[in-house]
Write a protein that holds these residues in place. Structure first.
Motif, PDB file in Angstrom:
ATOM      1  N   TYR A 102       6.046  -0.803   8.402  1.00  0.00           N
ATOM      2  CA  TYR A 102       6.875  -1.866   7.806  1.00  0.00           C
ATOM      3  C   TYR A 102       6.634  -2.012   6.303  1.00  0.00           C
ATOM      4  CZ  TYR A 102       8.014  -3.694  12.484  1.00  0.00           C
ATOM      5  OH  TYR A 102       8.471  -3.845  13.760  1.00  0.00           O
ATOM      6  N   TYR A 103       5.384  -2.159   5.915  1.00  0.00           N
ATOM      7  CA  TYR A 103       5.079  -2.398   4.506  1.00  0.00           C
ATOM      8  C   TYR A 103       5.303  -1.156   3.656  1.00  0.00           C
ATOM      9  CZ  TYR A 103       3.435  -7.133   5.212  1.00  0.00           C
ATOM     10  OH  TYR A 103       3.381  -8.472   5.492  1.00  0.00           O
ATOM     11  N   ASP A 104       4.994   0.025   4.189  1.00  0.00           N
ATOM     12  CA  ASP A 104       5.227   1.254   3.439  1.00  0.00           C
ATOM     13  C   ASP A 104       6.714   1.424   3.141  1.00  0.00           C
ATOM     14  OD1 ASP A 104       2.437   2.066   3.543  1.00  0.00           O
ATOM     15  OD2 ASP A 104       2.796   2.516   5.652  1.00  0.00           O
ATOM     16  N   ALA A 105       7.553   1.204   4.143  1.00  0.00           N
ATOM     17  CA  ALA A 105       9.002   1.319   3.950  1.00  0.00           C
ATOM     18  C   ALA A 105       9.505   0.247   2.979  1.00  0.00           C
ATOM     19  CB  ALA A 105       9.722   1.210   5.296  1.00  0.00           C
ATOM     20  N   TYR A 106       8.969  -0.971   3.074  1.00  0.00           N
ATOM     21  CA  TYR A 106       9.410  -2.039   2.177  1.00  0.00           C
ATOM     22  C   TYR A 106       9.037  -1.735   0.732  1.00  0.00           C
ATOM     23  CZ  TYR A 106      10.775  -6.595   0.489  1.00  0.00           C
ATOM     24  OH  TYR A 106      11.412  -7.595  -0.207  1.00  0.00           O
ATOM     25  N   LEU A 107       7.840  -1.217   0.502  1.00  0.00           N
ATOM     26  CA  LEU A 107       7.435  -0.868  -0.868  1.00  0.00           C
ATOM     27  C   LEU A 107       8.313   0.230  -1.451  1.00  0.00           C
ATOM     28  CD1 LEU A 107       3.560  -1.070  -0.551  1.00  0.00           C
ATOM     29  CD2 LEU A 107       5.051  -2.579  -1.902  1.00  0.00           C
ATOM     30  N   LYS A 108       8.739   1.157  -0.617  1.00  0.00           N
ATOM     31  CA  LYS A 108       9.651   2.204  -1.091  1.00  0.00           C
ATOM     32  C   LYS A 108      11.005   1.604  -1.458  1.00  0.00           C
ATOM     33  CE  LYS A 108       7.191   5.873   1.143  1.00  0.00           C
ATOM     34  NZ  LYS A 108       6.857   6.493   2.392  1.00  0.00           N
ATOM     35  N   ARG A 109      11.482   0.639  -0.662  1.00  0.00           N
ATOM     36  CA  ARG A 109      12.732  -0.053  -1.009  1.00  0.00           C
ATOM     37  C   ARG A 109      12.582  -0.817  -2.320  1.00  0.00           C
ATOM     38  NH1 ARG A 109      13.653  -3.668   3.763  1.00  0.00           N
ATOM     39  NH2 ARG A 109      15.147  -4.707   2.423  1.00  0.00           N
ATOM     40  N   CYS A 110      11.434  -1.447  -2.523  1.00  0.00           N
ATOM     41  CA  CYS A 110      11.182  -2.170  -3.782  1.00  0.00           C
ATOM     42  C   CYS A 110      11.302  -1.219  -4.966  1.00  0.00           C
ATOM     43  CB  CYS A 110       9.781  -2.793  -3.797  1.00  0.00           C
ATOM     44  SG  CYS A 110       9.555  -4.202  -2.720  1.00  0.00           S
ATOM     45  N   ALA A 111      10.676  -0.062  -4.871  1.00  0.00           N
ATOM     46  CA  ALA A 111      10.697   0.904  -5.967  1.00  0.00           C
ATOM     47  C   ALA A 111      12.125   1.348  -6.271  1.00  0.00           C
ATOM     48  CB  ALA A 111       9.821   2.105  -5.623  1.00  0.00           C
ATOM     49  N   GLN A 112      12.960   1.465  -5.228  1.00  0.00           N
ATOM     50  CA  GLN A 112      14.352   1.887  -5.430  1.00  0.00           C
ATOM     51  C   GLN A 112      15.212   0.752  -5.976  1.00  0.00           C
ATOM     52  OE1 GLN A 112      15.277   3.069  -1.451  1.00  0.00           O
ATOM     53  NE2 GLN A 112      14.389   5.106  -1.662  1.00  0.00           N
ATOM     54  N   GLN A 113      15.054  -0.454  -5.450  1.00  0.00           N
ATOM     55  CA  GLN A 113      15.973  -1.544  -5.780  1.00  0.00           C
ATOM     56  C   GLN A 113      15.552  -2.389  -6.971  1.00  0.00           C
ATOM     57  OE1 GLN A 113      17.361  -3.789  -2.350  1.00  0.00           O
ATOM     58  NE2 GLN A 113      17.156  -1.996  -1.055  1.00  0.00           N
ATOM     59  N   PRO A 169      -7.553   6.985   7.974  1.00  0.00           N
ATOM     60  CA  PRO A 169      -6.574   8.068   8.089  1.00  0.00           C
ATOM     61  C   PRO A 169      -5.244   7.678   7.455  1.00  0.00           C
ATOM     62  CG  PRO A 169      -6.902   6.978  10.215  1.00  0.00           C
ATOM     63  CD  PRO A 169      -7.885   6.375   9.258  1.00  0.00           C
ATOM     64  N   VAL A 170      -4.670   8.595   6.703  1.00  0.00           N
ATOM     65  CA  VAL A 170      -3.382   8.348   6.046  1.00  0.00           C
ATOM     66  C   VAL A 170      -2.485   9.574   6.214  1.00  0.00           C
ATOM     67  CG1 VAL A 170      -4.261   6.716   4.325  1.00  0.00           C
ATOM     68  CG2 VAL A 170      -4.271   9.137   3.802  1.00  0.00           C
ATOM     69  N   ASP A 171      -1.187   9.350   6.013  1.00  0.00           N
ATOM     70  CA  ASP A 171      -0.258  10.477   5.951  1.00  0.00           C
ATOM     71  C   ASP A 171       0.633  10.310   4.727  1.00  0.00           C
ATOM     72  OD1 ASP A 171       1.963   8.822   6.586  1.00  0.00           O
ATOM     73  OD2 ASP A 171       1.819   9.274   8.718  1.00  0.00           O
ATOM     74  N   GLU A 172       1.600  11.191   4.573  1.00  0.00           N
ATOM     75  CA  GLU A 172       2.426  11.211   3.353  1.00  0.00           C
ATOM     76  C   GLU A 172       3.296   9.974   3.193  1.00  0.00           C
ATOM     77  OE1 GLU A 172       4.725  13.162   6.639  1.00  0.00           O
ATOM     78  OE2 GLU A 172       2.708  13.449   5.846  1.00  0.00           O
ATOM     79  N   ASN A 173       3.508   9.201   4.250  1.00  0.00           N
ATOM     80  CA  ASN A 173       4.336   7.996   4.154  1.00  0.00           C
ATOM     81  C   ASN A 173       3.548   6.747   3.774  1.00  0.00           C
ATOM     82  OD1 ASN A 173       6.827   9.223   4.946  1.00  0.00           O
ATOM     83  ND2 ASN A 173       5.994   9.354   7.005  1.00  0.00           N
ATOM     84  N   ASP A 174       2.219   6.823   3.806  1.00  0.00           N
ATOM     85  CA  ASP A 174       1.384   5.656   3.540  1.00  0.00           C
ATOM     86  C   ASP A 174       1.300   5.373   2.038  1.00  0.00           C
ATOM     87  OD1 ASP A 174       0.764   5.131   6.224  1.00  0.00           O
ATOM     88  OD2 ASP A 174      -0.833   6.623   6.204  1.00  0.00           O
ATOM     89  N   MET A 175       1.506   4.114   1.687  1.00  0.00           N
ATOM     90  CA  MET A 175       1.422   3.677   0.296  1.00  0.00           C
ATOM     91  C   MET A 175       0.062   3.008   0.087  1.00  0.00           C
ATOM     92  SD  MET A 175       4.607   4.276  -0.896  1.00  0.00           S
ATOM     93  CE  MET A 175       5.026   3.144  -2.192  1.00  0.00           C
TER      94      MET A 175
END
Length: 146
Positions: free
Chosen positions: A95-106, A127-133
């Motif tokens: 949820y938060y990773d996707a929201y932060l990406k939306r913030c960066a775009q909008q 543990p992290v992956d490429e989608n983790d902010m």
């Protein structure tokens, strides 16, 4: 033991400082989350609780969303574990990773992110992956520091 820091006093302080406060509203059938405006610090306790025991407005309730009115400066990030490099172990839905990406775009800049943690939640590595902010700062009480 609680797994997240209680933010009630922080929310009260936000309102006392004359700032606007937004809280997460999760859509449980997806990984979509909005940050919606809170009218007062007292209002949060009148909101229904989710299955995660989080107060939030109903999905059908119309609320001002932060990204539609200029965005956010600061987000307090929840998590189950954190490391000193700013990596965060959430609950796995993104949820938060996707929201932060939306913030960066909008809003063309990412809000400053702070994780509030118990010292027991600080790990050598999570543990992290490429989608983790990453979070910008992890705050926790360290009783060994003087």
């Amino acid at each position: 033991m609680q797994d997240e820091i209680e933010t009630e006093e922080i929310i009260k302080d936000i309102f006392q400082q004359g700032k606007t406060c937004f809280i997460p509203r999760y859509q449980f059938q997806s990984n979509h989350m909005d940050m919606v405006k809170l009218a007062s610090p007292e209002e949060i306790f009148s909101l229904p609780k989710t299955s995660w025991n989080i107060h939030q407005p109903g999905e059908d309730e119309v609320r001002e969303e932060a990204l539609s009115t200029g965005g956010l400066d600061l987000i307090f990030m929840p998590g189950l574990g954190f490391d000193k490099q700013g990596n965060r172990l959430g609950r796995g839905r993104g949820y938060y990773d996707a929201y932060l990406k939306r913030c960066a775009q909008q809003q063309h800049t990412r809000p400053y992110t702070v994780a509030l943690a118990f010292k027991e939640q600080i790990c050598l590595q999570v543990p992290v992956d490429e989608n983790d902010m990453k979070v910008d700062e992890v705050l926790y009480e360290d009783s060994s520091a003087s």
